[in-house]
Design a protein around this motif. Structure first.
Motif, PDB file in Angstrom:
ATOM      1  N   ALA A   8       0.852  -1.186   0.000  1.00 38.86           N
ATOM      2  CA  ALA A   8       0.000   0.000   0.000  1.00 38.86           C
ATOM      3  C   ALA A   8       0.892   1.242   0.000  1.00 38.86           C
ATOM      4  O   ALA A   8       2.072   1.175   0.307  1.00 38.86           O
ATOM      5  CB  ALA A   8      -0.904   0.006   1.235  1.00 38.86           C
ATOM      6  N   ASP A   9       0.306   2.359  -0.340  1.00 35.50           N
ATOM      7  CA  ASP A   9       1.014   3.626  -0.281  1.00 35.50           C
ATOM      8  C   ASP A   9       1.276   3.962   1.188  1.00 35.50           C
ATOM      9  O   ASP A   9       0.349   3.928   2.001  1.00 35.50           O
ATOM     10  CB  ASP A   9       0.157   4.715  -0.934  1.00 35.50           C
ATOM     11  CG  ASP A   9       0.866   6.050  -1.046  1.00 35.50           C
ATOM     12  OD1 ASP A   9       1.840   6.293  -0.295  1.00 35.50           O
ATOM     13  OD2 ASP A   9       0.437   6.856  -1.882  1.00 35.50           O
ATOM     14  N   PRO A  10       2.513   4.297   1.577  1.00 37.11           N
ATOM     15  CA  PRO A  10       2.798   4.614   2.982  1.00 37.11           C
ATOM     16  C   PRO A  10       1.927   5.727   3.547  1.00 37.11           C
ATOM     17  O   PRO A  10       1.650   5.750   4.740  1.00 37.11           O
ATOM     18  CB  PRO A  10       4.268   5.041   2.955  1.00 37.11           C
ATOM     19  CG  PRO A  10       4.830   4.386   1.761  1.00 37.11           C
ATOM     20  CD  PRO A  10       3.710   4.319   0.758  1.00 37.11           C
ATOM     21  N   LYS A  11       1.465   6.644   2.693  1.00 34.77           N
ATOM     22  CA  LYS A  11       0.605   7.718   3.190  1.00 34.77           C
ATOM     23  C   LYS A  11      -0.733   7.192   3.703  1.00 34.77           C
ATOM     24  O   LYS A  11      -1.437   7.884   4.421  1.00 34.77           O
ATOM     25  CB  LYS A  11       0.380   8.761   2.105  1.00 34.77           C
ATOM     26  CG  LYS A  11       1.616   9.576   1.812  1.00 34.77           C
ATOM     27  CD  LYS A  11       1.326  10.663   0.812  1.00 34.77           C
ATOM     28  CE  LYS A  11       2.569  11.462   0.549  1.00 34.77           C
ATOM     29  NZ  LYS A  11       2.323  12.582  -0.356  1.00 34.77           N
ATOM     30  N   ASP A  12      -1.083   5.950   3.350  1.00 29.16           N
ATOM     31  CA  ASP A  12      -2.343   5.372   3.821  1.00 29.16           C
ATOM     32  C   ASP A  12      -2.257   4.864   5.252  1.00 29.16           C
ATOM     33  O   ASP A  12      -3.277   4.633   5.886  1.00 29.16           O
ATOM     34  CB  ASP A  12      -2.776   4.215   2.913  1.00 29.16           C
ATOM     35  CG  ASP A  12      -3.186   4.683   1.529  1.00 29.16           C
ATOM     36  OD1 ASP A  12      -3.496   5.883   1.377  1.00 29.16           O
ATOM     37  OD2 ASP A  12      -3.195   3.851   0.610  1.00 29.16           O
ATOM     38  N   PHE A  13      -1.040   4.663   5.790  1.00 24.71           N
ATOM     39  CA  PHE A  13      -0.955   4.088   7.131  1.00 24.71           C
ATOM     40  C   PHE A  13       0.093   4.745   8.031  1.00 24.71           C
ATOM     41  O   PHE A  13       0.232   4.358   9.185  1.00 24.71           O
ATOM     42  CB  PHE A  13      -0.678   2.583   7.053  1.00 24.71           C
ATOM     43  CG  PHE A  13       0.599   2.219   6.347  1.00 24.71           C
ATOM     44  CD1 PHE A  13       1.810   2.213   7.012  1.00 24.71           C
ATOM     45  CD2 PHE A  13       0.575   1.879   5.008  1.00 24.71           C
ATOM     46  CE1 PHE A  13       2.978   1.875   6.363  1.00 24.71           C
ATOM     47  CE2 PHE A  13       1.746   1.534   4.348  1.00 24.71           C
ATOM     48  CZ  PHE A  13       2.954   1.532   5.030  1.00 24.71           C
ATOM     49  N   MET A  14       0.816   5.733   7.549  1.00 30.41           N
ATOM     50  CA  MET A  14       1.836   6.381   8.381  1.00 30.41           C
ATOM     51  C   MET A  14       1.236   7.607   9.075  1.00 30.41           C
ATOM     52  O   MET A  14       0.930   8.607   8.428  1.00 30.41           O
ATOM     53  CB  MET A  14       3.043   6.787   7.522  1.00 30.41           C
ATOM     54  CG  MET A  14       3.834   5.619   7.042  1.00 30.41           C
ATOM     55  SD  MET A  14       5.312   5.944   6.029  1.00 30.41           S
ATOM     56  CE  MET A  14       5.674   7.640   6.170  1.00 30.41           C
ATOM     57  N   TYR A  15       1.068   7.520  10.389  1.00 31.40           N
ATOM     58  CA  TYR A  15       0.516   8.614  11.188  1.00 31.40           C
ATOM     59  C   TYR A  15       1.442   8.920  12.357  1.00 31.40           C
ATOM     60  O   TYR A  15       2.100   8.031  12.889  1.00 31.40           O
ATOM     61  CB  TYR A  15      -0.874   8.250  11.722  1.00 31.40           C
ATOM     62  CG  TYR A  15      -1.909   8.130  10.635  1.00 31.40           C
ATOM     63  CD1 TYR A  15      -2.629   9.234  10.231  1.00 31.40           C
ATOM     64  CD2 TYR A  15      -2.143   6.917  10.012  1.00 31.40           C
ATOM     65  CE1 TYR A  15      -3.577   9.134   9.221  1.00 31.40           C
ATOM     66  CE2 TYR A  15      -3.084   6.806   9.002  1.00 31.40           C
ATOM     67  CZ  TYR A  15      -3.797   7.921   8.617  1.00 31.40           C
ATOM     68  OH  TYR A  15      -4.725   7.819   7.619  1.00 31.40           O
ATOM     69  N   ASP A  16       1.473  10.188  12.765  1.00 37.60           N
ATOM     70  CA  ASP A  16       2.279  10.561  13.920  1.00 37.60           C
ATOM     71  C   ASP A  16       1.463  10.372  15.206  1.00 37.60           C
ATOM     72  O   ASP A  16       0.333   9.895  15.175  1.00 37.60           O
ATOM     73  CB  ASP A  16       2.799  11.996  13.784  1.00 37.60           C
ATOM     74  CG  ASP A  16       1.706  13.053  13.738  1.00 37.60           C
ATOM     75  OD1 ASP A  16       0.560  12.776  14.143  1.00 37.60           O
ATOM     76  OD2 ASP A  16       2.003  14.172  13.296  1.00 37.60           O
TER      77      ASP A  16
END
Length: 74
Positions: A8-16
């Motif tokens: 998946a695109d990392p922007k879909d699961f990378m949260y601070d």
């Protein structure tokens, strides 16, 4: 390399820690991860990279270089 790979695109699961998305980008010879901090708003790349200066104390963006390469990115 046989994996594992991201499916998946990392922007879909990378949260601070504040629930904001973590962005990634290339600049010069580096790849960076960026959190917009507690307020969730980008204060601008130049201000965030120089946030230790007295005039930029209100900047809460977090930027970390995670890789450095020999050649610059286009």
């Amino acid at each position: 390399w046989k994996g594992p790979y991201m499916d998946a695109d990392p922007k879909d699961f990378m949260y601070d820690g504040w629930g904001n998305r973590i962005d990634y980008f290339a600049s010069g010879k580096n790849i960076y991860l960026r959190s917009n901090g507690i307020n969730g708003e980008s204060e601008g790349l130049a201000d965030a990279l120089n946030s230790t200066k007295q005039e930029n104390r209100g900047v809460d963006d977090i930027i970390v270089s995670v890789a450095k390469f020999r050649k610059k990115f286009d």
